[in-house]
Design a protein around this motif. Sequence first.
Motif, PDB file in Angstrom:
ATOM      1  N   TRP A 136      45.112  45.597  44.152  1.00  0.00           N
ATOM      2  CA  TRP A 136      43.897  46.267  43.666  1.00  0.00           C
ATOM      3  C   TRP A 136      43.719  47.640  44.296  1.00  0.00           C
ATOM      4  CZ3 TRP A 136      40.630  47.429  47.569  1.00  0.00           C
ATOM      5  CH2 TRP A 136      40.531  46.567  48.661  1.00  0.00           C
ATOM      6  N   ALA A 192      42.819  39.576  39.012  1.00  0.00           N
ATOM      7  CA  ALA A 192      42.802  40.417  40.200  1.00  0.00           C
ATOM      8  C   ALA A 192      42.603  41.861  39.774  1.00  0.00           C
ATOM      9  CB  ALA A 192      44.108  40.272  40.954  1.00  0.00           C
ATOM     10  N   GLU A 212      56.007  44.942  40.092  1.00  0.00           N
ATOM     11  CA  GLU A 212      55.903  44.024  41.230  1.00  0.00           C
ATOM     12  C   GLU A 212      55.162  42.744  40.859  1.00  0.00           C
ATOM     13  OE1 GLU A 212      53.868  46.407  44.060  1.00  0.00           O
ATOM     14  OE2 GLU A 212      55.670  47.513  44.635  1.00  0.00           O
ATOM     15  N   THR A 213      54.077  42.885  40.125  1.00  0.00           N
ATOM     16  CA  THR A 213      53.245  41.736  39.785  1.00  0.00           C
ATOM     17  C   THR A 213      52.935  41.756  38.297  1.00  0.00           C
ATOM     18  OG1 THR A 213      52.175  42.283  41.881  1.00  0.00           O
ATOM     19  CG2 THR A 213      51.291  40.418  40.689  1.00  0.00           C
ATOM     20  N   PRO A 214      53.841  41.164  37.498  1.00  0.00           N
ATOM     21  CA  PRO A 214      53.670  41.272  36.043  1.00  0.00           C
ATOM     22  C   PRO A 214      52.375  40.652  35.531  1.00  0.00           C
ATOM     23  CG  PRO A 214      55.836  40.393  36.614  1.00  0.00           C
ATOM     24  CD  PRO A 214      55.041  40.411  37.873  1.00  0.00           C
ATOM     25  N   GLN A 215      51.748  39.768  36.335  1.00  0.00           N
ATOM     26  CA  GLN A 215      50.520  39.138  35.829  1.00  0.00           C
ATOM     27  C   GLN A 215      49.269  39.951  36.145  1.00  0.00           C
ATOM     28  OE1 GLN A 215      52.861  37.447  37.600  1.00  0.00           O
ATOM     29  NE2 GLN A 215      52.999  35.331  36.939  1.00  0.00           N
ATOM     30  N   PHE A 216      49.461  41.108  36.724  1.00  0.00           N
ATOM     31  CA  PHE A 216      48.329  41.932  37.136  1.00  0.00           C
ATOM     32  C   PHE A 216      47.808  42.713  35.928  1.00  0.00           C
ATOM     33  CE2 PHE A 216      46.007  44.617  39.939  1.00  0.00           C
ATOM     34  CZ  PHE A 216      46.016  43.969  41.153  1.00  0.00           C
ATOM     35  N   GLY A 257      47.753  30.136  38.231  1.00  0.00           N
ATOM     36  CA  GLY A 257      47.987  31.583  38.190  1.00  0.00           C
ATOM     37  C   GLY A 257      46.745  32.386  37.844  1.00  0.00           C
ATOM     38  N   LYS A 280      45.747  35.898  39.617  1.00  0.00           N
ATOM     39  CA  LYS A 280      46.503  37.111  39.327  1.00  0.00           C
ATOM     40  C   LYS A 280      45.994  37.779  38.054  1.00  0.00           C
ATOM     41  CE  LYS A 280      50.504  35.900  41.567  1.00  0.00           C
ATOM     42  NZ  LYS A 280      51.326  34.759  41.349  1.00  0.00           N
ATOM     43  N   ARG A 320      58.896  28.337  37.207  1.00  0.00           N
ATOM     44  CA  ARG A 320      58.788  29.801  37.301  1.00  0.00           C
ATOM     45  C   ARG A 320      59.843  30.355  38.248  1.00  0.00           C
ATOM     46  NH1 ARG A 320      52.828  31.404  38.625  1.00  0.00           N
ATOM     47  NH2 ARG A 320      51.813  30.048  37.119  1.00  0.00           N
ATOM     48  N   ILE A 375      48.166  46.146  48.979  1.00  0.00           N
ATOM     49  CA  ILE A 375      47.417  45.222  48.108  1.00  0.00           C
ATOM     50  C   ILE A 375      47.328  45.800  46.696  1.00  0.00           C
ATOM     51  CG2 ILE A 375      45.279  43.930  47.865  1.00  0.00           C
ATOM     52  CD1 ILE A 375      44.636  44.569  50.725  1.00  0.00           C
ATOM     53  N   ASN A 381      50.784  37.484  45.057  1.00  0.00           N
ATOM     54  CA  ASN A 381      49.847  38.591  44.978  1.00  0.00           C
ATOM     55  C   ASN A 381      48.955  38.541  46.220  1.00  0.00           C
ATOM     56  OD1 ASN A 381      48.167  40.650  44.034  1.00  0.00           O
ATOM     57  ND2 ASN A 381      46.811  39.154  43.056  1.00  0.00           N
TER      58      ASN A 381
END
Lengths: 540, 203
Positions: A207, A109, A235-239, A103, A106, B51, A205, B60
């Motif tokens: 970014w 990113a 949408e992307t909690p790891q961002f 991961g 992410k 997960r 995207i 992503n």
Amino acid sequence: MNEGKDLAFNSDIAEKWVMVIDDLEGMRSQLRMSLSSAGFAKLHVVSSIKDALERMKSNRYDVILCDYALGDGTDGQQFLEYLRTNDLITRNTIFVMITAEQGYKKVVAASECAPDDYVLKPFTAAEFNLRLEKLLERQEYFSVIDKATDTKNWGRVIVECDKRLAFKDKNFIDLCKIKCSALMRANRQQDAADLYNEILLLRPIGWAKLGLARALQQLNKTEEATRLAKEIMQETPQFMAAYDFLGKILATSGDKNAALDVLQKAREVSPGTMSRVREMSNLAVSAGKPEMAEEVMRQALQKHKHSPVRQANDYAVLSKALVNQGKSTEALTVVADAQKSFKDDHSTIVLSAIESVAHKAAGNTEKAATALAKAMSFGDMNKLPASTVIALADACFASGKEAEATNLLRHAIQNNQEDAAIRSRVHDVLTAAGKDAAEANEMIETSTREVIQLNNEGVRKAEAGQLEEAITLLCQAADRLPNNEQIVGNAALVIALDLVRNGNNPERLRRCMHYREGFIKKAPNHPKIAQIDAQLKQLK
Amino acid sequence: MNDLYAVIVHDVANQLAELSLRLGSRGDAQHEMGVVMNATRRLSGMLLLHRKQNEALSVNPDQVNAGDFVTILAAEHRELFPNLVIEVNDEKAPSLAFFDDALVRMVMANAMYRACLAAHSKVKLSAYERDKMLVLEVADDGQGYPDSLLAEGIKAPSPANKRGAGLALYLAKNIAELHRLEGRHGAVELSNAGGAVFRMILP
């Protein structure tokens, strides 16, 4: 690829300086072998960040291969952040993260400090070498743009990107990304927003969405920016960059608790870099949550115990959090600890200031006075960063030195006229010292007015033809407030006008160039630079 | 499963990484290297499955050069399977492709590894565009997928399932489906045509 080109490539890589950083002995020797057999001849292989930094003092590397999980607590990502924020590597240096963490991408990113590539472990030599080959091709492709980026010549970056964008080649999106950030740096937020929107039409995207949010925020469309940041987090909690961005917006708007909530959430997803830890602990102190500041900073400092990513300021914040909880003895221990490892002038000021505050809180008035005197003994306050000046003011207030404290805060405000974060910190120190909000605001407003009047006065005199008076006024101000763009820029301009009118004067020209340089550093794209240069051109 | 498991998995992955580089430098242990690489992917797959079960699997997508992507994947497997012919066809790859590089790479490496083990002599790796979708395709000249798999489709992994519990294909399907754009989503297609054909189709 034809044979000739292949050979050329091989001879090229023999000239490239490569550094490998990995704490595992087995990986080091294997990577060394793999790289040597691929044709790399100039190799340095080290086991720690400390050794890496030591090597970097005397050598410039083309490629840095760094393992993500380095044993001593500071990971590869934090190391990269440290290198970039301290300008220790050029933009054209290839930085590759080697990681077993699926991961990983992410997490980094859209951060300012993304590596050029990352390689997932395990990998075969063939994959690794081919990736490096592609990166070296890319390095060559971007070298002109990277050079312009290193010199912060955003206009040039934009022009060079446009030249290449016309070809719509495989680097199209990367070029768009670089152009967008150059547009932002060049204060062309609307153009940046437009380009981000164009990219988003191609694909949503992450970014690009965050970039758009940043542009909108600077265009004062804070609500839209906030909505976008929340959307990314959903949408992307790891961002992680989205959390940092939203936290900043909330903190600037004054909602410190909401900002802390966001940063706390970020911390649950990923432990984070020192910059987030700093942001969070400073916020927590000023939001009246010293326990939180203590927890966050203590944990980070424990983790980075022997790492260069720590700063004396980090210990000062921790001590402050302790003092605010009534734990002044513990605070003094922290300071004493930090004083052993940070001995440069700036660290000494910061640590002596907080030492004085802690002594005062512990009831040691004499020791508090000695520490404060030491902190104040370094002479030229004008060259200190605002955070240090504010810390000194805090220590002065603690020792009852109101006048000195107010002077220091006035200086911090006037030297950073347009910095909302500094105003907010000055406000915090004033209220912590017992002023009410109205009084604090009044002090900040008066200081700001003073410097605006001073600047206007100088400009008026210049316009009225009283160049000599204008020069005296603005130069004195510029020497006192070297961080104030307006003042420093105008000082350079009036001297340039005078040189054109009254003939060359080497001493004055030297001063003009000195201010001009400072001004460009602060505001590389300010239209006033062209005005100054137009005058100077007439001299030649 | 918690962070502790993740830490242990990463530690094992690190050790396997060292092992694979050591094997690589011997020059005669490609087969063993392949086993090591595959074992690591299965460990990562296990974390991803966890997960997914916690509804925390997300993608992503970012721009990826599809040509470079398949070229690197092929080079890696040429090293692992020196006796096979591994062809790359990326002439019809779209100039701009968008997907989650790390996750799709794992899926495609699984597919390549399976294909290389099953192939008699040849594996073909292609990237092309079909109906405005990117297709990443692995075709081998082996026995083909079992009829039961083609008939029943990809199911959730189960200990009763022989082929490695069916983890790789299940993750492939889920990772493909998480790629969404304007109402369309990705998919995995399995078929037989002179061998097995694996397609990952991404919007």
